[in-house]
Design an enzyme around this catalytic site. Structure first.
Site, PDB file in Angstrom:
ATOM      1  N   ASP A 259     -10.743  35.946 -21.718  1.00 16.94           N
ATOM      2  CA  ASP A 259     -10.284  34.681 -22.296  1.00 16.94           C
ATOM      3  C   ASP A 259     -10.447  34.786 -23.802  1.00 16.94           C
ATOM      4  OD1 ASP A 259      -9.609  31.883 -22.641  1.00 16.94           O
ATOM      5  OD2 ASP A 259     -10.166  31.594 -20.553  1.00 16.94           O
ATOM      6  N   HIS A 282      -7.675  36.441 -24.933  1.00 16.25           N
ATOM      7  CA  HIS A 282      -6.552  35.562 -25.245  1.00 16.25           C
ATOM      8  C   HIS A 282      -6.437  35.320 -26.746  1.00 16.25           C
ATOM      9  CE1 HIS A 282      -6.480  33.564 -20.964  1.00 16.25           C
ATOM     10  NE2 HIS A 282      -6.209  34.854 -20.953  1.00 16.25           N
TER      11      HIS A 282
END
Length: 459
Positions: A259, A282
């Site tokens: 993430d 991310h």
């Protein structure tokens, strides 16, 4: 005879444990690192930190049972050596109950052993962890106070100087129970003037770290890894999230996760992120922000410098919720909040096989572009510079290398993109979807935004 043998084995084990617990020999305690922001600081010098008492050390006791809870020993040591002492974690510890440690003052915490959190009952932690209203987050323990230094020794072998969330049990459980609340691994909450350095963090059930309600924080030389042993999908695992905090530096660290590598949540101001290696993430993300109606989110004065990003969905990223509340995931819905992102610089970014080098969206969590256009974000993005970005993107969107999309003409102002030399695998000129931007400030080839529904797998 068997009962007698078992009794003898139990007595031997208990004696061995007690002998270890009472031993006076301890590992060598590393000196407190001189943690200095470099090359950039967050705008002001760290307040002075007085030396600790030379003869005041508290060694955290280790419990003797396999199914134990070392939380009381930890609390006792921190209370005894608070206000001038040094607490040493030099053995293996298992924490089985939440710890509110927001009373710390003038104390060093040295971790040369390992700290893990009991994963035998994930629902115990769902019910007993400390809760945050923001995005339904929770955490095993909170550390707060003033003038605190937390550090280890990364020259020790793997398994030492480590905080382990044992996330696998939670990642497996959430596959069948999407509503499971999974704790974050570590929280600095209400901390003023602190450093954290030279430590390993492994396998958080949720985010690795939140820095909340804190100021004058430096994080340096950390090694964060979220890795499944059984191929289980890893849920979340943000490296660091800043929230309602200012004057923070995060630097010189390695993050392998699934993430955001670093995420600036609401009311993060005067933050520097520099010299990081991020893998599988991310991106370095502002947001998500604008999630809650009737709340004002401010993210201001950020400098992101010298970052390597590999195999990520995004790199330089700003994600804002639309102007109307929408559902995204279990425990995650929002939109309609106000505020602004202002005075942000992304500089010297090395992209290696990331899907997008640049992402700006004001339609976070919503696949329906038409809805986002009908209800533009209430949050303004202005005075943002992204420059000196080089490397490659993945083949996923080739020849597209990013998107810069604002939901209305007056929602984005003075966004500059300069000296971008990112290439795509096909060798074609890279293109970027652009809408409601000042295109003369973008040193990019802009194309029309796609009219297809947005892919919200990454928000």
């Amino acid at each position: 005879m068997r009962m007698r043998l078992n009794s003898i084995i139990s007595l031997v084990a208990a004696f061995t444990c007690l002998t270890q617990a009472s031993a006076t020999g301890h590992t060598i305690i590393p000196s407190r690192p001189n943690v200095v922001p470099s090359p950039y600081s967050a705008g002001r010098a760290m307040p002075p930190s007085p030396p600790r008492d030379k003869d005041r050390y508290c060694y955290v006791k280790q419990g003797c049972q396999k199914t134990r809870d070392d939380a009381p020993h930890i609390l006792q040591a921190l209370q005894e050596c608070n206000d001038g002492g040094t607490v040493v974690f030099d053995k293996s510890y298992l924490i089985g109950s939440p710890l509110d440690l927001r009373f710390l003052k003038h104390i060093d915490i040295v971790i040369t052993g390992n700290i893990a959190f009991d994963d035998s009952d994930v629902y115990y932690w769902q019910n007993n962890s400390f809760k945050y209203t923001f995005q339904n987050q929770s955490v095993f323990w909170k550390l707060g106070g003033e003038d605190v230094h937390i550090y280890g020794d990364l020259t020790l072998e793997e398994g030492k100087s480590v905080i382990d969330g044992r996330g696998e049990a939670y990642w497996q459980a959430v596959q069948t129970d999407k509503a499971l609340l999974r704790p974050m691994l570590f929280a600095l909450d209400g901390m003023k003037v602190a450093t954290m350095s030279n430590l390993r963090m492994r396998n958080p059930p949720n985010w690795f770290n939140i820095i909340a309600n804190s100021s004058d924080i430096i994080i340096s030389n950390m090694d964060l890894r979220a890795e499944s042993l059984n191929g289980t999908k890893i849920a979340n695992s943000d490296g660091w999230d800043t929230y309602r905090s200012d004057h923070v530096v995060i630097q010189d660290s390695y993050i392998h996760n699934t993430d955001d590598c670093v995420s600036f949540k609401p009311n993060s101001t005067d933050v520097v992120i520099q010299n990081l290696e991020c893998i599988g993430s991310h991106g370095i993300s502002i947001g998500s922000i604008g999630q809650y109606p009737n709340e004002t989110d401010i993210v201001e004065n950020l400098y992101i410098y010298n970052i390597s990003m590999t195999n990520a969905s995004d790199f330089a990223r700003i994600k804002v919720w639309p102007g109307i509340e929408t559902n995204f995931q279990t425990h995650l819905a929002g939109g309609g909040g106000s505020g602004y992102v202002r005075n942000v610089t992304y500089d010297l970014l090395h992209s290696i096989n990331n899907d997008r080098a640049i992402t700006i969206t004001q339609c976070y969590g919503q696949s329906n572009e038409t809805l986002c256009n009908e209800y533009p974000a209430n949050l303004i993005i202005e005075d943002v510079t992204m420059k000196n970005i080089y490397g490659t993107t993945s083949a996923k969107l080739d020849p597209e290398a990013g998107t810069l999309v604002c939901s209305a003409p007056d929602r984005c102002n003075n966004i500059k993109v300069e000296n971008i030399t990112v290439t795509v695998p096909s060798g074609q000129p890279p293109v970027y979807e652009c809408r409601n931007m000042e295109n003369d400030l973008l040193q990019l080839i802009c194309i029309e935004e796609s009219d297809e529904d947005r892919d919200t797998s990454q928000g």
